[in-house]
Motif scaffolding. Structure first.
Motif, short mmCIF file in Angstrom:
data_model
loop_
_atom_site.label_atom_id
_atom_site.label_comp_id
_atom_site.label_asym_id
_atom_site.label_seq_id
_atom_site.Cartn_x
_atom_site.Cartn_y
_atom_site.Cartn_z
N ASP A 150 0.87 -1.19 0.00
CA ASP A 150 0.00 0.00 0.00
C ASP A 150 0.90 1.24 0.00
O ASP A 150 1.55 1.54 1.01
CB ASP A 150 -0.90 -0.03 1.24
N ILE A 151 0.96 1.93 -1.14
CA ILE A 151 1.81 3.12 -1.27
C ILE A 151 0.97 4.27 -1.81
O ILE A 151 -0.21 4.09 -2.16
CB ILE A 151 3.00 2.86 -2.22
N ILE A 152 1.57 5.45 -1.91
CA ILE A 152 0.84 6.60 -2.45
C ILE A 152 0.69 6.43 -3.96
O ILE A 152 1.48 5.77 -4.61
CB ILE A 152 1.54 7.93 -2.12
N ASN A 153 -0.34 7.05 -4.49
CA ASN A 153 -0.64 6.95 -5.92
C ASN A 153 0.25 7.92 -6.71
O ASN A 153 0.13 9.14 -6.57
CB ASN A 153 -2.12 7.28 -6.15
N PRO A 154 1.15 7.40 -7.57
CA PRO A 154 2.03 8.31 -8.32
C PRO A 154 1.28 9.15 -9.34
O PRO A 154 1.81 10.17 -9.80
CB PRO A 154 3.01 7.35 -9.00
N ALA A 155 0.07 8.75 -9.70
CA ALA A 155 -0.72 9.55 -10.64
C ALA A 155 -1.42 10.71 -9.96
O ALA A 155 -1.94 11.59 -10.64
CB ALA A 155 -1.75 8.65 -11.35
N ASP A 156 -1.42 10.72 -8.63
CA ASP A 156 -2.07 11.79 -7.86
C ASP A 156 -0.99 12.81 -7.48
O ASP A 156 -0.23 12.63 -6.53
CB ASP A 156 -2.73 11.21 -6.61
N GLU A 157 -0.93 13.89 -8.24
CA GLU A 157 0.14 14.87 -8.03
C GLU A 157 0.03 15.55 -6.67
O GLU A 157 1.05 15.90 -6.06
CB GLU A 157 0.12 15.91 -9.15
N GLN A 158 -1.19 15.74 -6.19
CA GLN A 158 -1.37 16.41 -4.90
C GLN A 158 -0.79 15.58 -3.75
O GLN A 158 -0.10 16.11 -2.88
CB GLN A 158 -2.85 16.69 -4.65
N VAL A 159 -1.09 14.28 -3.74
CA VAL A 159 -0.57 13.46 -2.65
C VAL A 159 0.94 13.32 -2.77
O VAL A 159 1.66 13.27 -1.75
CB VAL A 159 -1.26 12.09 -2.62
N CYS A 160 1.47 13.29 -4.00
CA CYS A 160 2.91 13.23 -4.17
C CYS A 160 3.58 14.50 -3.67
O CYS A 160 4.66 14.46 -3.04
CB CYS A 160 3.26 12.99 -5.64
N ALA A 161 2.95 15.64 -3.91
CA ALA A 161 3.49 16.91 -3.42
C ALA A 161 3.44 16.95 -1.89
O ALA A 161 4.39 17.42 -1.24
CB ALA A 161 2.70 18.07 -4.01
N ALA A 162 2.35 16.47 -1.31
CA ALA A 162 2.23 16.46 0.15
C ALA A 162 3.28 15.55 0.77
O ALA A 162 3.90 15.90 1.79
CB ALA A 162 0.82 15.99 0.54
N TYR A 163 3.51 14.40 0.16
CA TYR A 163 4.52 13.48 0.70
C TYR A 163 5.92 14.06 0.55
O TYR A 163 6.76 13.93 1.45
CB TYR A 163 4.42 12.13 0.00
N ALA A 164 6.20 14.70 -0.57
CA ALA A 164 7.51 15.32 -0.77
C ALA A 164 7.76 16.40 0.28
O ALA A 164 8.87 16.52 0.82
CB ALA A 164 7.61 15.89 -2.18
N ARG A 165 6.72 17.22 0.57
CA ARG A 165 6.87 18.25 1.60
C ARG A 165 7.14 17.62 2.95
O ARG A 165 7.98 18.10 3.73
CB ARG A 165 5.62 19.13 1.66
N PHE A 166 6.41 16.55 3.26
CA PHE A 166 6.59 15.87 4.55
C PHE A 166 8.01 15.33 4.69
O PHE A 166 8.66 15.52 5.71
CB PHE A 166 5.57 14.75 4.68
N ARG A 167 8.51 14.66 3.66
CA ARG A 167 9.85 14.11 3.72
C ARG A 167 10.91 15.22 3.80
O ARG A 167 11.95 15.06 4.43
CB ARG A 167 10.12 13.22 2.51
N SER A 168 10.62 16.34 3.18
CA SER A 168 11.59 17.44 3.18
C SER A 168 11.72 18.11 4.54
O SER A 168 12.72 18.79 4.81
CB SER A 168 11.20 18.49 2.13
N THR A 169 10.72 17.92 5.40
CA THR A 169 10.79 18.55 6.73
C THR A 169 11.94 17.99 7.56
O THR A 169 12.41 18.65 8.49
CB THR A 169 9.47 18.35 7.50
N PHE A 170 12.39 16.78 7.23
CA PHE A 170 13.50 16.16 7.97
C PHE A 170 14.82 16.37 7.26
O PHE A 170 15.84 15.80 7.66
CB PHE A 170 13.24 14.66 8.14
N GLY A 171 14.81 17.16 6.19
CA GLY A 171 16.04 17.39 5.45
C GLY A 171 16.33 16.24 4.51
O GLY A 171 15.52 15.33 4.34
N PRO A 172 17.51 16.22 3.87
CA PRO A 172 17.87 15.13 2.96
C PRO A 172 17.89 13.79 3.69
O PRO A 172 18.20 13.72 4.89
CB PRO A 172 19.27 15.52 2.49
#
Length: 318
Positions: A150-172
């Protein structure tokens, strides 16, 4: 209305009998004392031996009652202790993991499991370690393996953007790579390709891939023996729940409900992939699964997806 009075009287009688049975020792002592006392009052010439015997009988009844009460108290103490022990066990149903303990817990969970349920973001560690190692163990032991991803939907740009922001909060991450929307989509597409590729090479492998429109903050890895909960902040501890704990069963249901609300891909319709898939094969695969790549993705981008799918590096290797 007419039956309430007899029923109430019957209950009172039952309660009185139960009380008498519980306090039989005391009742006997009181009865003997009263009888002897009345006989002594009514008959001044009562033999002293009778009085002494009755006194001993009363004392014996009192001692018996004291011992019975002590046994009751000990039973209550044991019951309370057992309840306390169960409460302590419930509090300790979650074991914390840190550092190398996380990888060791995953390794132990993979050894004999016949199923693996994963819920997380893009499944990077799943592709790099869990999926190939579980498949290898299944081949070695000649057994079947069921995996639900069960992973995020790569076709859903909004959820991908939200996940990218979340991961970026911890830095690289450990690989020092920045999380962007493009990278997030590639990682998720790669997990779909990897699941299809491994499924086509192990007949006893059953894989289901579900695509969610909710960006998760935690990762769940559930095997036959335990549930491991991790997160992307390496400074925080991970959690392990053994199978015989109630929390394990709760999460089995929770993860099932999450998959029920996601989009399921039918990997039986997947295009056959070569040992070294080509760009065209991957494009046709994703088209057949109803998950076409964005028009902006070039052949080089598809090449990146293939590398991430089949040659992913463990992001937590030191």
């Amino acid at each position: 209305m007419t039956n309430s009075a007899p029923q109430g009287a019957g209950r009172r009688l039952e309660e009185a009998i139960a009380w008498a049975v519980r306090n039989l020792d005391g009742i006997v002592a009181i009865a003997v004392a009263l009888v002897v006392g009345l006989m002594d009052v009514l008959n001044q010439n009562m033999d002293d031996n009778v009085v002494s015997g009755a006194t001993l009988l009363v004392l014996a009844a009192l001692v018996y009652g004291s011992l019975t009460e002590r046994r009751r108290r000990m039973a209550d103490i044991r019951a309370a202790s057992a309840g306390t022990s169960r409460a302590i066990e419930d509090l300790a149903m979650v074991r914390t993991l840190s550092g190398a303990e996380v990888a060791l817990a995953h390794e132990r969970a993979r050894r004999t499991t016949t199923r693996w349920v994963f819920k997380g973001g893009t499944g990077t560690y799943l592709r790099a370690v869990t999926l190939p190692e579980c498949v290898l163990e299944a081949q070695r032991q000649r057994r079947s393996l069921t995996m639900k991803i069960d992973i995020i939907n790569p076709a859903d740009e909004q959820v991908c953007a939200a996940y990218a922001r979340f991961r970026s909060t911890f830095g690289p991450g450990p690989d020092d790579a920045q999380w962007t929307v493009e990278r997030t989509r590639k990682e998720a597409y790669a997990t779909v390709v990897a699941a299809s590729w491994h499924r086509q090479r192990l007949d006893t492998l059953e894989v289901d891939v579900h695509l969610s429109s909710v960006a998760p903050a935690l990762r769940f890895d559930l095997s036959d023996s335990c549930l491991i909960i991790t997160q992307d902040d390496p400074s925080r501890v991970s959690l392990c729940v053994e199978r015989d704990r109630p929390l394990y069963d709760y999460y089995v249901t929770e993860l099932h409900q999450s998959r029920e609300q996601a989009v399921k891909l039918d990997l039986r319709e997947a295009v056959r992939l070569a040992d070294e898939p080509t760009v065209d094969e991957v494009r046709r695969l994703l088209d057949r699964l109803g998950l076409p790549l964005p028009p902006s993705f070039t052949d080089r981008d598809v090449g990146d997806i293939i590398d991430k799918a089949l040659r992913a590096e463990n992001p937590y290797r030191r």
